[in-house]
Every structure is written in C-alpha cells, then in structure tokens.
Design a protein around this motif. Sequence first.
Motif, PDB file in Angstrom:
ATOM      1  N   ASN A   1      56.164  19.236 105.451  1.00 62.57           N
ATOM      2  CA  ASN A   1      56.061  17.933 106.103  1.00 62.57           C
ATOM      3  C   ASN A   1      57.665  17.214 106.282  1.00 62.57           C
ATOM      4  O   ASN A   1      58.526  17.424 105.802  1.00 62.57           O
ATOM      5  N   ILE A   2      57.591  16.557 107.450  1.00 63.07           N
ATOM      6  CA  ILE A   2      58.897  15.743 107.892  1.00 63.07           C
ATOM      7  C   ILE A   2      58.454  14.515 108.390  1.00 63.07           C
ATOM      8  O   ILE A   2      57.725  14.330 109.222  1.00 63.07           O
ATOM      9  N   PHE A   3      59.512  13.465 108.256  1.00 60.45           N
ATOM     10  CA  PHE A   3      59.513  12.301 108.455  1.00 60.45           C
ATOM     11  C   PHE A   3      57.990  11.729 108.111  1.00 60.45           C
ATOM     12  O   PHE A   3      57.666  10.800 108.810  1.00 60.45           O
ATOM     13  N   GLY A   4      57.641  12.164 106.973  1.00 59.82           N
ATOM     14  CA  GLY A   4      56.365  11.460 106.578  1.00 59.82           C
ATOM     15  C   GLY A   4      55.032  12.048 106.915  1.00 59.82           C
ATOM     16  O   GLY A   4      54.020  11.246 106.595  1.00 59.82           O
ATOM     17  N   GLN A   5      55.156  13.050 107.782  1.00 56.39           N
ATOM     18  CA  GLN A   5      53.950  13.591 108.189  1.00 56.39           C
ATOM     19  C   GLN A   5      54.310  15.237 108.445  1.00 56.39           C
ATOM     20  O   GLN A   5      54.981  15.687 108.248  1.00 56.39           O
ATOM     21  N   LYS A   6      53.112  15.781 108.481  1.00 61.85           N
ATOM     22  CA  LYS A   6      52.806  17.277 108.697  1.00 61.85           C
ATOM     23  C   LYS A   6      53.857  17.845 110.077  1.00 61.85           C
ATOM     24  O   LYS A   6      53.550  16.929 110.945  1.00 61.85           O
ATOM     25  N   LEU A   7      54.467  18.640 109.888  1.00 60.65           N
ATOM     26  CA  LEU A   7      55.378  19.024 110.935  1.00 60.65           C
ATOM     27  C   LEU A   7      54.440  19.173 112.366  1.00 60.65           C
ATOM     28  O   LEU A   7      53.615  20.024 112.520  1.00 60.65           O
ATOM     29  N   GLN A   8      55.201  18.451 113.319  1.00 63.40           N
ATOM     30  CA  GLN A   8      54.756  18.562 114.676  1.00 63.40           C
ATOM     31  C   GLN A   8      55.758  18.759 115.778  1.00 63.40           C
ATOM     32  O   GLN A   8      56.973  18.556 115.485  1.00 63.40           O
ATOM     33  N   ARG A   9      55.497  19.505 116.801  1.00 59.93           N
ATOM     34  CA  ARG A   9      56.459  19.616 118.024  1.00 59.93           C
ATOM     35  C   ARG A   9      57.425  18.431 118.238  1.00 59.93           C
ATOM     36  O   ARG A   9      58.496  18.543 118.556  1.00 59.93           O
ATOM     37  N   ASN A  10      56.569  17.126 118.283  1.00 59.34           N
ATOM     38  CA  ASN A  10      57.487  16.060 118.847  1.00 59.34           C
ATOM     39  C   ASN A  10      58.563  15.629 117.756  1.00 59.34           C
ATOM     40  O   ASN A  10      59.348  15.005 117.906  1.00 59.34           O
ATOM     41  N   ALA A  11      58.528  16.299 116.591  1.00 58.58           N
ATOM     42  CA  ALA A  11      59.581  15.859 115.453  1.00 58.58           C
ATOM     43  C   ALA A  11      60.807  16.644 116.001  1.00 58.58           C
ATOM     44  O   ALA A  11      61.703  16.104 115.552  1.00 58.58           O
TER      45      ALA A  11
ATOM     46  N   VAL B   1      60.160  35.236 103.986  1.00 58.90           N
ATOM     47  CA  VAL B   1      60.172  34.130 103.009  1.00 58.90           C
ATOM     48  C   VAL B   1      58.788  34.422 102.272  1.00 58.90           C
ATOM     49  O   VAL B   1      57.813  34.510 102.563  1.00 58.90           O
ATOM     50  N   ASN B   2      59.022  34.102 100.803  1.00 57.49           N
ATOM     51  CA  ASN B   2      58.046  34.293 100.034  1.00 57.49           C
ATOM     52  C   ASN B   2      57.942  33.182  98.948  1.00 57.49           C
ATOM     53  O   ASN B   2      58.550  33.098  97.916  1.00 57.49           O
ATOM     54  N   GLU B   3      56.945  32.123  99.740  1.00 53.83           N
ATOM     55  CA  GLU B   3      56.774  30.896  98.623  1.00 53.83           C
ATOM     56  C   GLU B   3      57.817  30.015  98.440  1.00 53.83           C
ATOM     57  O   GLU B   3      58.142  29.869  97.040  1.00 53.83           O
ATOM     58  N   VAL B   4      58.811  29.680  99.500  1.00 51.73           N
ATOM     59  CA  VAL B   4      59.922  28.962  99.293  1.00 51.73           C
ATOM     60  C   VAL B   4      59.364  27.365  99.279  1.00 51.73           C
ATOM     61  O   VAL B   4      58.734  26.852  99.979  1.00 51.73           O
ATOM     62  N   SER B   5      59.818  26.792  98.203  1.00 50.88           N
ATOM     63  CA  SER B   5      59.734  25.437  98.256  1.00 50.88           C
ATOM     64  C   SER B   5      60.964  24.682  98.003  1.00 50.88           C
ATOM     65  O   SER B   5      61.957  24.838  97.009  1.00 50.88           O
ATOM     66  N   PHE B   6      61.166  23.366  98.599  1.00 56.28           N
ATOM     67  CA  PHE B   6      62.380  22.497  98.239  1.00 56.28           C
ATOM     68  C   PHE B   6      61.941  21.160  99.010  1.00 56.28           C
ATOM     69  O   PHE B   6      61.097  21.029  99.870  1.00 56.28           O
ATOM     70  N   GLU B   7      62.916  20.073  98.589  1.00 57.21           N
ATOM     71  CA  GLU B   7      62.625  19.019  99.078  1.00 57.21           C
ATOM     72  C   GLU B   7      64.059  18.332  99.548  1.00 57.21           C
ATOM     73  O   GLU B   7      65.052  18.602  98.738  1.00 57.21           O
ATOM     74  N   VAL B   8      64.057  17.699 100.427  1.00 54.40           N
ATOM     75  CA  VAL B   8      65.445  17.275 101.123  1.00 54.40           C
ATOM     76  C   VAL B   8      65.317  15.740 101.244  1.00 54.40           C
ATOM     77  O   VAL B   8      64.470  15.098 101.949  1.00 54.40           O
ATOM     78  N   ASP B   9      66.181  14.931 100.458  1.00 57.31           N
ATOM     79  CA  ASP B   9      66.307  13.378 100.218  1.00 57.31           C
ATOM     80  C   ASP B   9      66.837  12.887 101.443  1.00 57.31           C
ATOM     81  O   ASP B   9      68.024  13.425 101.919  1.00 57.31           O
TER      82      ASP B   9
ATOM     83  N   MET C   1      63.872   8.806  98.574  1.00 63.26           N
ATOM     84  CA  MET C   1      62.765   9.077  99.671  1.00 63.26           C
ATOM     85  C   MET C   1      62.936  10.648 100.255  1.00 63.26           C
ATOM     86  O   MET C   1      64.233  10.794 100.714  1.00 63.26           O
ATOM     87  N   ASN C   2      62.006  11.496 100.212  1.00 58.59           N
ATOM     88  CA  ASN C   2      62.139  12.729 100.892  1.00 58.59           C
ATOM     89  C   ASN C   2      61.829  12.574 102.651  1.00 58.59           C
ATOM     90  O   ASN C   2      60.960  12.009 103.104  1.00 58.59           O
ATOM     91  N   ILE C   3      62.762  13.257 103.083  1.00 57.60           N
ATOM     92  CA  ILE C   3      62.765  13.266 104.759  1.00 57.60           C
ATOM     93  C   ILE C   3      62.028  14.792 104.952  1.00 57.60           C
ATOM     94  O   ILE C   3      61.369  14.943 106.079  1.00 57.60           O
ATOM     95  N   LEU C   4      62.178  15.624 104.170  1.00 58.37           N
ATOM     96  CA  LEU C   4      61.640  16.767 104.314  1.00 58.37           C
ATOM     97  C   LEU C   4      60.822  17.430 103.104  1.00 58.37           C
ATOM     98  O   LEU C   4      61.769  17.547 102.166  1.00 58.37           O
ATOM     99  N   GLN C   5      59.718  17.989 103.026  1.00 61.58           N
ATOM    100  CA  GLN C   5      59.046  18.692 101.954  1.00 61.58           C
ATOM    101  C   GLN C   5      58.682  20.061 102.560  1.00 61.58           C
ATOM    102  O   GLN C   5      57.785  20.006 103.295  1.00 61.58           O
ATOM    103  N   VAL C   6      59.197  21.104 101.795  1.00 61.86           N
ATOM    104  CA  VAL C   6      58.770  22.345 102.143  1.00 61.86           C
ATOM    105  C   VAL C   6      57.854  22.963 101.049  1.00 61.86           C
ATOM    106  O   VAL C   6      58.560  22.793  99.746  1.00 61.86           O
ATOM    107  N   GLU C   7      56.724  23.346 101.045  1.00 64.85           N
ATOM    108  CA  GLU C   7      55.940  23.688 100.236  1.00 64.85           C
ATOM    109  C   GLU C   7      55.449  24.965 100.220  1.00 64.85           C
ATOM    110  O   GLU C   7      54.323  25.337 101.134  1.00 64.85           O
ATOM    111  N   ARG C   8      55.821  26.069  99.489  1.00 64.10           N
ATOM    112  CA  ARG C   8      55.305  27.263  99.307  1.00 64.10           C
ATOM    113  C   ARG C   8      55.066  27.896 100.340  1.00 64.10           C
ATOM    114  O   ARG C   8      54.185  28.535 100.767  1.00 64.10           O
ATOM    115  N   ILE C   9      56.041  27.988 101.134  1.00 64.30           N
ATOM    116  CA  ILE C   9      56.141  28.593 102.710  1.00 64.30           C
ATOM    117  C   ILE C   9      56.180  30.016 102.573  1.00 64.30           C
ATOM    118  O   ILE C   9      57.087  30.632 101.892  1.00 64.30           O
ATOM    119  N   VAL C  10      55.489  30.778 103.457  1.00 64.78           N
ATOM    120  CA  VAL C  10      55.560  32.386 103.402  1.00 64.78           C
ATOM    121  C   VAL C  10      55.501  32.971 104.930  1.00 64.78           C
ATOM    122  O   VAL C  10      54.919  32.042 105.720  1.00 64.78           O
TER     123      VAL C  10
END
Length: 302
Positions: free
Chosen positions: A61-71, A19-27, A1-10
């Motif tokens: 996306n973090i903790f199963g939802q789009k990154l928000q400040r309360n995360a 940062v040029n379209e970096v993507s990775f996932e953290v289990d 299960m991924n706790i963090l998904q980073v998708e093509r961030i610039v």
Amino acid sequence: MNILQVERIVKTFGDYKAVNEVSFEVDNGKVFGLLGPNGAGKTTTIRMINNILIPDTGNINIFGQKLQRNAQNRMGYLPEERGLYKKIKVIEQLIYFGQLKGMTRIKASTQARKWLASLDAAEWENKKIQELSKGMQQKVQFISTILHDPDLLILDEPFSGFDPINTETLKQIILDLKNEGKTIILSTHVMEQVEQLCDDICLINKGRTVLQGSVREIKRSRGRDTILLEYEGADSFLNALRNVRFLNRSNGRVEFRLEKAEEHYKEILQLAMNNVNVLRFELIEPSLHEIFIDTVSKDKGE
C-alpha cells in the motif's frame, strides 16, 4: 503517518524464493534504510514497490491505497543498474525523463537546468552521456530521479561512482529533501551513510527480515560494549590483549569488543597508559556496521 506499507510480500523465481514474507512500514518525511548483503532480496523488494515486479503473495500500500501503476508519477527511482542513453545530450535526456513522468517540456527543461546548475553541471547540458565520466553520469541519473519533484524517492546505491566531495553534496541534498517533507528509501552497503542519514532501517537476509526499527533504538539496545581508544605511539601493545575482538584498527585509533566478562576495562586502560599517550578511552555503542555484521552472521549460523 505511513506513506508505504509492505505486508508479507513473497517473490519466487522458479525454485528460488528471493523475498520471503517481508514486511515493513515507511513513515512520511523520513529516510528509511533498506539494507542487506548481496543477494538478500533488496532489489527485488524495491522492484515490487515500483510495480516493476508483482508479488506472488502479500500486499503493498502506497499513498494510502493499494499500489497502482499511476503511483509511479509520485515516485522517483534511482536503480543500481544505471539506465542512460549514451548518445543523447544531457538536457534532451532529462527533458525526456521528465515528460515520461507527466511534466511539460518547458517545465522539464526549467527544472533540469536548475538542478544541473545546483550540482555544478550546467556546462554539461549539451554533452552526450558517453562523453561524461562515471561520476558525471551519476549526477545526471540522480537529477532524472528527482526532476519531477516526487513525494517518495527510492535510491539504490546512490553514492556509487562519487568522490568524497560529491558524496557529501548528495547527502546534503537528501537531507534537504527530507526537510521539505519528502520520503526517501535508501539502499546502500555503507553503514556510515546509513547512520548519518536514516531514521529507521529494515535489514533483510536470505529474503527474510532479520532486524528493523529506529536506528537510535537499535544502537541503544545493544548497550555500550565497545571500547574506542585513540592514542599516540606504537600499537604493538595491542597484541597483548586477550579475549577481545578488533572491529577497526588503524594508525592511532582502535575499536574492539570484550569477549569475556573477566577482561576488565581498567586493566586495558592501564596497559594502554603504560605504553602510549592515551588521547581518548571511551565505552561506546556499537556502530551500525558492527550490528549489521553481527546480525547477518548470527542469521547464517542459525
């Protein structure tokens, strides 16, 4: 299960694309290494994960939802640039940081004293930060990062300022936190620490992802193309070797790679046996340090 998904961030600053379209996932429950040379874009990426900077494009996306400040209350961030108040007592500072993360004063005080004791720092609680050594300050900064029991820890050069004993203590704490189900993102330039701690890595260079995956699989994929030689005697015979690249050479121990296929392992072993007392001669996988240098060097060449 991924706790963090980073998708093509610039992320750009003026004309500079950090940062040029970096993507990775953290289990979940893993230690993940975010690596790269100076100026590669690691810290900018970390700041976007922490919602300090906003990506120009891409998603986090973090903790199963789009990154928000309360995360942020479920995250602990140890920045490379330390941020402690020099004239405030240690215990009051830790309580303050805990309350910023939603802890009650009593809970923050209890946890702060627990961690100070576990790091052999209980006697510091009433000292001001400016009275402490760099290593002591680093311990306080680390405690402030884990005080609120976060699910995700992001540690940027966490061993900076530590002596070998405290470095080993911190390594063990990281592994203990992993065993408790915590997820850790670790950024460091010391590849030996990455090999000891990380399950997966992402290597960034010039703002782009150039290598990622399981540490075990990355090392295995390179094959056993490195010779490890340990010996007793003078090392002058090594100067006779041709078409090899020395990786590490120290008193009684050397690692090197063959650069031409016609250079035979048996001939090198025979040369060594003719000149020194050979204690160990072994074909090994390249170190992560060597893979890091190779990957970044080839990327620069391209």
